[in-house]
Design an enzyme around this catalytic site. Structure first.
Site, mmCIF file in Angstrom:
data_model
loop_
_atom_site.group_PDB
_atom_site.id
_atom_site.type_symbol
_atom_site.label_atom_id
_atom_site.label_comp_id
_atom_site.label_asym_id
_atom_site.label_seq_id
_atom_site.Cartn_x
_atom_site.Cartn_y
_atom_site.Cartn_z
ATOM 1 N N SER A 180 138.073 86.525 74.473
ATOM 2 C CA SER A 180 138.320 85.736 75.675
ATOM 3 C C SER A 180 138.422 84.236 75.445
ATOM 4 O O SER A 180 139.073 83.547 76.221
ATOM 5 C CB SER A 180 137.265 86.048 76.737
ATOM 6 N N HIS A 208 141.243 91.205 78.755
ATOM 7 C CA HIS A 208 142.357 90.259 78.613
ATOM 8 C C HIS A 208 143.594 90.895 77.994
ATOM 9 O O HIS A 208 144.568 90.200 77.693
ATOM 10 C CB HIS A 208 141.937 89.055 77.765
ATOM 11 N N LYS A 240 141.783 90.498 86.433
ATOM 12 C CA LYS A 240 142.558 89.525 85.668
ATOM 13 C C LYS A 240 144.051 89.744 85.936
ATOM 14 O O LYS A 240 144.526 89.362 86.993
ATOM 15 C CB LYS A 240 142.131 89.585 84.215
HETATM 16 C C1 LIG Z 1 136.105 88.691 82.487
HETATM 17 C C2 LIG Z 1 135.555 89.579 81.459
HETATM 18 C C3 LIG Z 1 134.603 90.546 81.786
HETATM 19 C C4 LIG Z 1 133.972 90.622 83.139
HETATM 20 O O1 LIG Z 1 134.847 91.133 84.073
HETATM 21 P P1 LIG Z 1 134.644 90.783 85.619
HETATM 22 O O2 LIG Z 1 135.455 91.804 86.296
HETATM 23 O O3 LIG Z 1 135.137 89.397 85.825
HETATM 24 O O4 LIG Z 1 133.185 90.900 85.892
HETATM 25 C C5 LIG Z 1 134.205 91.422 80.790
HETATM 26 N N1 LIG Z 1 134.688 91.330 79.546
HETATM 27 C C6 LIG Z 1 135.586 90.394 79.193
HETATM 28 C C7 LIG Z 1 136.094 90.333 77.787
HETATM 29 C C8 LIG Z 1 136.028 89.478 80.137
HETATM 30 O O5 LIG Z 1 136.886 88.527 79.790
#
Ligand SMILES: *Cc1c(COP(=O)(O)O)cnc(C)c1O
Length: 386
Positions: A180, A208, A240
């Site tokens: 990330s 991602h 996302k």
């Molecule tokens: C954003 C993210 C999460 C958490 O997801 P949410 O739905 O925002 O709680 C978990 N793992 C990774 C790698 C992320 O980037």
């Protein structure tokens, strides 16, 4: 010292180290042009990689769901909060990720903190976790009874050494699919091979990667041409590229059945509201029907890499996350403010999200950015960093 005094002292330390964080407030939908803290900006910070957060078709399905089902879901999945919509979404996720089954969590964070302790729940189990895994994986490991061994970032030789050293009876390798804060992609084919040799399970966090990599945006498995059965636990989010809320796990029917029966964050929380579930369903349908959106995003990634090369910044990212490492916290923050003045929003990422001295501007791309948006970003970066 009383609590107030302790808090004032702690906040003072955070500020002194240039690590103070402030909320920025949006007052318009999250598309590439939005308004933050009252200022119109071109956004290079969104996780809404496909630019679908303000999509008409998706919004309409959310509104229709409110009309039919109301607002709150009124219960947990195992009590009275399981609607036909939740079942439909799980089937859609499984189909999108080409797996046998899927289970929905309320967000990605809750998925990771629910899955890992449920699967790794005794002291004989060992979790091998990449050094740069997302905080929610780290916290999932902390909640689990298993021993956690951290291996150097994306370093398969180190992983192999650590497995040899520990000689686990059973366990799991867990990795982000796309990291990330660095935007690089896990060496999955090698990890899968090593896991087969050592009889460990593999868990991948595709937060991602979903909607971003692979020919039709199905994520890391598609990107590498791996079969869904190569990855025992495929986790992702609906927050996302899929512009909604929720986390999910794809895998075997037994995996999902077991998690439904043992994952605390699944059991002890009210299920996602109908409108949100409907948004996710609509978004998955949209993405499956519009692979050209994914192609546009991938073209933008290649275009930005080229543009950055021209101003002397080396970037080989194959994902929507393109970090520009600056190092010093104060310098990074200054660059952030300069860009903001020029009408560009690129966040400055600092400790504790990344290591101290590894502060960076973290550019993220959307499918809706045009080449001229990217040209403008490059021009402003050149001015802000020189
Ligand atoms: C954003 C993210 C999460 C958490 O997801 P949410 O739905 O925002 O709680 C978990 N793992 C990774 C790698 C992320 O980037």
């Amino acid at each position: 010292m009383n609590l107030e005094q302790i808090l004032i002292q702690k906040l003072g330390e955070i500020k002194k180290n240039n690590l103070y964080r402030q909320l920025r407030t949006l007052s318009k939908a999250q598309s590439k042009n939005t308004v933050i803290d009252g200022k119109e900006v071109l956004l290079f910070s969104s996780n809404s990689y496909l630019g679908l957060a303000d999509n008409k078709e998706i919004k309409k399905k959310a509104v229709d769901a409110i009309r039919k089902y109301g607002t709150g879901s009124g219960g947990s999945r195992l009590t009275t909060g399981n609607f036909d919509l939740h079942m439909e979404l799980e089937a859609k996720i499984a189909a999108f990720k080409r797996s046998d089954a899927a289970i929905l969590f309320n967000c990605g964070y809750m998925a990771n903190t629910g899955i890992i302790p449920a699967l790794c729940n005794d002291e004989e189990t060992v979790i091998f976790s990449d050094a740069l895994n997302h905080a929610s994986i780290v916290d999932g490991c902390r909640l689990s009874k298993a021993k956690t061994v951290i291996y150097a970032h994306n370093d398969i030789d180190d992983l192999r050494e650590k497995i040899k050293e520990v000689r686990p009876k059973k366990g799991m390798i867990v990795t982000d699919g796309v990291f990330s804060m660095d935007g690089d992609i896990a060496e999955l084919p090698k990890i899968v091979q090593l896991a087969k040799e050592t009889r460990l399970a593999v868990m991948v966090d595709d937060a991602h990667a979903t909607g971003v990599i692979g020919k039709t945006g199905r994520g890391t498995a598609e990107y590498f041409g791996l079969s869904h059965s190569d990855i025992d636990v495929m986790m992702g989010t609906l927050s996302k590229a899929i512009p909604s809320e929720g986390g999910f796990v794809c895998g075997s029917t037994n995996l999902c059945d077991y998690l439904r029966n043992s994952s605390r964050s699944f059991i002890f929380s009210t299920s996602i509201s109908p409108a949100t579930v409907a948004s996710s369903i609509a978004a998955l349908e949209y993405i499956a029907g519009h692979p050209e959106r994914v192609t546009r995003l991938q073209n933008n990634i290649a275009y930005l890499n080229h543009s950055l090369e021209r101003i002397g910044i080396s970037s080989k990212s194959k994902t929507a996350i393109i970090p520009i490492i600056i190092g010093d916290e104060e310098k990074s923050l200054a660059a952030f403010y300069k860009l903001f003045e020029m009408g560009i929003f690129v966040p400055c990422i600092r400790y504790p999200t990344v290591k101290k001295g590894e502060a960076r501007l973290r550019v993220t791309l959307m499918a809706t950015h045009t080449h001229s948006d990217i040209d403008y970003l490059t021009e402003c970066l050149k001015r802000a960093l020189c």
